[in-house]
Design an enzyme around this catalytic site. Structure first.
Site, PDB file in Angstrom:
ATOM      1  N   SER A   1       0.801  -1.396  -0.152  1.00  0.00           N
ATOM      2  CA  SER A   1       0.050  -0.082   0.132  1.00  0.00           C
ATOM      3  C   SER A   1       0.870   1.223  -0.228  1.00  0.00           C
ATOM      4  O   SER A   1       1.783   1.285  -0.783  1.00  0.00           O
ATOM      5  CB  SER A   1      -0.979  -0.089   1.184  1.00  0.00           C
ATOM      6  OG  SER A   1      -2.156   0.931   0.968  1.00  0.00           O
TER       7      SER A   1
ATOM      8  N   ASP B   1      -8.134  -2.840  -7.311  1.00  0.00           N
ATOM      9  CA  ASP B   1      -7.400  -2.578  -6.026  1.00  0.00           C
ATOM     10  C   ASP B   1      -8.679  -1.655  -5.262  1.00  0.00           C
ATOM     11  O   ASP B   1      -9.128  -0.797  -5.576  1.00  0.00           O
ATOM     12  CB  ASP B   1      -6.116  -1.665  -6.106  1.00  0.00           C
ATOM     13  CG  ASP B   1      -5.517  -1.724  -4.866  1.00  0.00           C
ATOM     14  OD1 ASP B   1      -4.771  -2.395  -4.484  1.00  0.00           O
ATOM     15  OD2 ASP B   1      -5.751  -0.741  -3.987  1.00  0.00           O
TER      16      ASP B   1
ATOM     17  N   HIS C   1      -6.804  -5.755  -1.877  1.00  0.00           N
ATOM     18  CA  HIS C   1      -5.801  -4.745  -1.342  1.00  0.00           C
ATOM     19  C   HIS C   1      -4.736  -5.506  -0.602  1.00  0.00           C
ATOM     20  O   HIS C   1      -4.856  -5.984   0.468  1.00  0.00           O
ATOM     21  CB  HIS C   1      -6.402  -3.684  -0.624  1.00  0.00           C
ATOM     22  CG  HIS C   1      -5.388  -2.396  -0.443  1.00  0.00           C
ATOM     23  ND1 HIS C   1      -4.720  -1.861  -1.618  1.00  0.00           N
ATOM     24  CD2 HIS C   1      -4.972  -2.012   0.662  1.00  0.00           C
ATOM     25  CE1 HIS C   1      -4.005  -1.257  -1.194  1.00  0.00           C
ATOM     26  NE2 HIS C   1      -4.008  -0.898   0.327  1.00  0.00           N
TER      27      HIS C   1
END
EC number: 3.1.1.98
Length: 496
Positions: free
Chosen positions: A232, A340, A389
């Site tokens: 991330s 995502d 994610h």
């Protein structure tokens, strides 16, 4: 059993037996031990002993079988060392207390050393960001662990690519593991300290530099490979910092350490939002506007080669993977879900559990198409068509496949292609793909995607249920495949 495996088994058994205290010497009574070899000095007590290298040249024709045997061997031998191995990563606060988290508390890292390995994995944690006083205050009230080290636990257990269990982490389980907590809220880019003028410090880029400097005294100086990984915001942090880490090591006198990057779920698009909203907080603000404001607030730094591509004030472009990647010198492996969840969030796409209308469905499909296009010139990439994610520190990271290849396998192939080189190989190894991007056009069309649950009932949904829930017309989906809708539904329901 092949010759390579027999040799490895013999060496491993000797290594395992030789590692215990009260070592036996296998010679006849009265026989003198052989003199030490003259070509290499024996390592000093307490120094790491290099693992035996593997020569794959004799087994290229049947590499999958060979690696399956090696993995089985590693798992069977693992208990001989695991009894003395603490699997936890232990917290070390930085000795240089001027390099801090947002609130001025010392930054730090978690470390698990592996004395037989010259491979180091440094992982950058993710967790969004804040870009002004108001949303940083809110973040401090609700997510203080991401802005302060005061309540960090003394240890943490590695999972996914940080796991020391070979069945969970088949190729990196024996590396030196470093987890760097995210406490700078600046996508690992900041270089400003706390002061009377600045309520918060933003020192993400400096934290990475200081951790690397301290690790040199803990064994990193003898490393062969340093893999800078992150998920991330940490994945974006890899893209922003991997070249800087390589330059730092070279300046400090360690040019032989091969620095590589692994960016997970940090390859964002600066696309048009589905619904435009005012930039009032981290979630609703368009990605370009949030980073534009943030880079000024953080005193953010970007890779020099990328910065030179843009005019002054336009450095925010370098936070987007497809713009910064072509300027990087270090090899980087990109892992990115085609759909995502964080990208959808900043695009103001919120899947509430209600059937998706056609306009939104087309927007989501186009997002996957755009992302796939940005990866076409990225030779080392893994992009499943899933709605999710982050992946690399998930325990299930071995389960997802693209075109029959798992992520750990793809990373291993990439590792081999870079052997003794800082540049990606022009010719991929046979049967060892590293560019793996799904071609199917809708979310979760890959049957190995992580499980999706209905937000209201909590029940698991298979792929067919999920697609119908998303409002996909199965006739439209099946026709390009040359299938009847009932055939496609049956295949998807069975995980085909």
């Amino acid at each position: 059993m092949g010759r390579g495996v027999r040799v490895l088994l013999l060496l491993s058994l000797l290594h395992c037996a030789g590692g215990s205290e009260g070592r036996k010497t296998w010679r006849r009574r009265g026989q003198q031990p052989p003199p030490p070899p003259r070509t290499e000095a024996a390592p000093a007590a307490g120094q790491p002993v290099e693992s035996f290298p593997l020569d794959f040249t004799a087994v290229e024709g049947n590499m999958d079988s060979f690696m399956a045997q090696v993995k089985s061997l590693a798992q069977s031998l693992y208990p001989c060392s695991a009894q003395q191995l603490n699997e936890d990563l232990r917290l070390h606060l930085l000795l240089n207390t001027s390099v801090t988290c947002n609130d001025g508390s010392p930054a730090g890292y978690y470390l698990k050393e592996s004395r037989g390995s010259r491979r180091w994995l440094l992982f950058l944690e993710g967790g969004w960001y804040c870009f002004n006083r108001e949303n940083c205050d809110s973040r401090y009230d609700t997510m203080r662990r991401l802005m302060s080290s005061r309540d960090w636990p003394r240890t943490r257990t590695g999972t996914g690519i940080l796991s020391s269990q070979p069945e969970e982490n088949p190729y990196w389980w024996n590396a030196n593991m470093v987890f760097i907590p995210y406490c700078s809220s600046d996508v690992w880019s900041g270089a400003s300290s706390k002061s009377e003028k600045n309520e918060y410090a933003f020192m993400g880029a400096l934290i990475i530099q200081e951790v690397v400097r301290e690790l040199l005294g803990r064994g990193l100086s003898g490393a062969k490979v340093l893999l800078l990984a992150g998920s991330s915001a940490g994945g974006t942090g890899v893209l922003l910092n991997v070249d800087r880490v390589a330059e730092q090591l070279e300046k400090l006198g360690y040019p032989a350490i091969q620095v590589r990057g692994l960016a997970d779920s940090g390859w964002f698009l600066d696309n048009k939002q589905y619904r435009h909203t005012d930039c009032v907080d981290t979630i609703t603000c368009a990605p370009t506007e949030a980073i534009r404001r943030g880079i000024r607030y953080w005193n953010g730094v970007v890779p020099e080669r990328c910065r030179r591509q843009f005019q002054e004030g336009e450095e925010w472009n370098c936070f987007f993977g497809y713009k910064v990647y072509p300027t990087l010198r270090c090899p980087v492996f990109v892992v990115q879900w085609l759909f995502d969840e964080a990208q959808l969030t900043v695009d103001n796409v919120h899947l509430t559990g209600q059937p998706v209308q056609e306009g939104l469905r087309l927007y989501i499909q186009n997002l996957g198409r755009e992302l796939r296009h940005t990866l076409k010139d990225v030779p080392a990439s893994f992009a499943p068509a899933c709605l999710s994610h982050e992946i690399i520190i998930r325990s299930h990271w071995t389960d997802v496949q693209v075109k029959g290849t798992s992520l750990p396998r793809a990373l291993h192939c990439w590792d081999r292609s870079l052997h003794d080189s800082h540049k990606a190989s022009k010719t991929p190894l046979k049967g060892c793909p590293v560019h793996l991007v799904d071609s199917c056009p809708w979310p979760h069309c890959n049957p190995s995607c992580p499980t999706v649950r209905d937000q209201f009932t909590g029940q698991e949904m298979n792929v067919a249920q999920f697609l119908m829930h998303m409002g996909f017309d199965m006739q439209t989906v099946a026709q390009p495949q040359g299938l009847e809708p009932s055939e496609l539904l049956g295949m998807l329901s069975n995980g085909s």
